[in-house]
Design an enzyme around this catalytic site. Sequence first.
Site, PDB file in Angstrom:
ATOM      1  N   GLU A   1      -1.034  25.148  28.332  1.00 38.74           N
ATOM      2  CA  GLU A   1      -1.593  25.687  27.945  1.00 38.74           C
ATOM      3  C   GLU A   1      -1.111  26.231  26.717  1.00 38.74           C
ATOM      4  OE1 GLU A   1      -4.347  27.923  30.214  1.00 38.74           O
ATOM      5  OE2 GLU A   1      -5.533  26.784  31.084  1.00 38.74           O
TER       6      GLU A   1
ATOM      7  N   GLU B   1      -5.359  22.235  37.007  1.00 40.71           N
ATOM      8  CA  GLU B   1      -5.644  23.542  37.743  1.00 40.71           C
ATOM      9  C   GLU B   1      -6.985  22.912  37.235  1.00 40.71           C
ATOM     10  OE1 GLU B   1      -4.897  27.168  35.606  1.00 40.71           O
ATOM     11  OE2 GLU B   1      -2.386  26.237  35.058  1.00 40.71           O
TER      12      GLU B   1
END
Length: 689
Positions: free
Chosen positions: A146, A304
């Site tokens: 991320e 995710e």
Amino acid sequence: MSDRIRYGGDYNPEQWPERVWDDDHRLFTEAGIDTLTVGVFSWSLTQPAEDTYDLTVLDRVLKRAAEEGRQVCLATGTAALPPWLAKKYPEVNRTDFEGRRHRYGQRHNFCPGSPVYRRLSTALAGRLAERYADHPALLAWHINNEYGGACYCDRCADAFRAWLRERHGTLDALNDAWWTTFWSHRYTDWDQIEPPSALTEHWRGPDHTAFQGLTLDYRRFMTDALLGCFTAEKEAIRAHDPHTPVTTNFMGMYRPLDYHRWAPHLDFASWDNYPPLGAPPTWPALAHDLMRGLKDGAPFWLMEQTPSTTACRDVNPLRRPGELRLATFQAIAHGADAALYFQLRASRGACEKYHGAVIGHAGRADTRVFREVAGLGHELAALGDATLGARTPARTALLFDWDSWWALETSDGPSRLVRYQDTVHAYYRAAREAGADVDVVPQTADLTPYDVVLAPVLHLVKGDLAARLEAVAERGGTVLATFLSGRADEHDRAFLTDVPGPLAPLMGVRVDEWDARPPEFVQSVRLGEFRAEARLVFEIVLERGAEPVGTYGTDFYAGTPAVTRNAFGRGEGWYVATDLDQPGVDHVVRRVLARHDLIGPYAGHPALETATRTAPDGTRLLFLLNHGREPARLTAHATATDLLTGRRTGAGEPLTLDPLGVVILSLPYPRPQQMRRPRSSGTPDLRKK
Ligand SMILES: [Zn+2]
């Protein structure tokens, strides 16, 4: 390995004694889990000191995975610094927007311009690749995690100046691009340029800047700076492993980073789906389509999602029974070839201990969440390879542009209340709820496959886009632009021509004035017999060839056009000059889609989402997703077989979906010679690994 949708998630066995691993793998088998994302936050274990690497835990984790017949998405683990590194080299810590040099803490905490960070992160990535390149468990590389945020340290300032020299060449060109004669800002030396922060050009935070061109360039620079960290690690991996596909997990519609600049450097796209609370289903759908658009429509990974609840919000509601399954099939419907969770086993401590997990603290298999995860795992196993590698045969494109997002939301005037995502989503939602498949693509995309191109709030028009949009209309297509589209060039300088700038000939309108009003003010817009409401911004449109489709109801511009249509070539240019409410946007978009016969067969069912994928063998798959709490009672539009149940339904027969139910109709495709769009050459086929 199996040919099926990859299923699993983030797995942190390094937090647990090995007897717990036995339970993990037993439960993974029970849940049909075959893919483990490993090592995302393991730097302090894999390198406990600068001169010490210790891969023994990862060795055991990968060995165990291989023995169990599972594969690993192996992270380089460089997203969270180990304490020794930050202590020894304080330069690796970021300086924030307020100019504060941070001390050690949290994660995503490294300065992207730090040579020490670059040296140590690439060394670690190289070590891992050297050791595991040929490991039987290795499926893919997961660099960092991320990527995001920004740094404003002196080193980044220097790097920014070098980046600006590269981009602009001369100070004269830079002064012209940023329009620096305004407010006495003409630079005479590169060293005079400061990063735009709370200490320099900004007030009231990141969106209020005195110089939009400067702020735009810093966001581009920071995108490139973080991308440089990614490509450096990728090169370090490639030195030892030339083939295994490499990715990093994106965050969908994430404003700070222009993912289109990253896309060419990924072997496949992947992203983490945590939709805002209360978002309609079209919100994550838009993000899925944006992520699919990064690699020219190639399948992506859902890297995710939570099996049950997040932990980072003030209030973290549960996913209700059936919602996880529906969200997972939504991802697959939009192009996912993998469905992974954060996280497989709940952390015992720290800030994510209450984040949902497949296996909770008690380690039980008889929880509702585990049963839903396992049920889905077996359903995906049964589905096999039917959806793998399938492409979306969209004939509608929506232009998504980070530069326009940044420019719109840093603009002083006409209204701070216009939000890029909200307007883009409104048009996307209208098209999707009408049953059209939509590719969400950058301004540079090839537009020749599309009949309809939507360009909502496309604030900046760059390069030859206007000519390519005109070409869409010339050959019979429809282009729709809105208020605040076509206002400025790539530097956010206004076009020295009538609004909407380079789009004006295609739209057949001229805008000289625009009115902005508080959110409580409602302007009525008459669209034939239909009445819509509009808010925030009201552009006053002069017809220059276009005909009015909708007109304002009040004020001194009552009766003037709010929506127009312009015949152009064999096609049309539509202009929506105000922020219509959703029914108004729906009305306009459906008229556009109807012109091209793009309204789907189930468009009358508001809770029902449809999405199409064309499998590599030419089979057309129509996903039906019931987001409603009531059964959806349909009449089948064609004879088809549901891949999930094997049930065959004849055309015209009743077809009922349970609440939150999913059907994947397998349809014969009538024109096999047109069934596939070309694959991009860089797309790895993960099934062959
Ligand atoms: Zn920095």
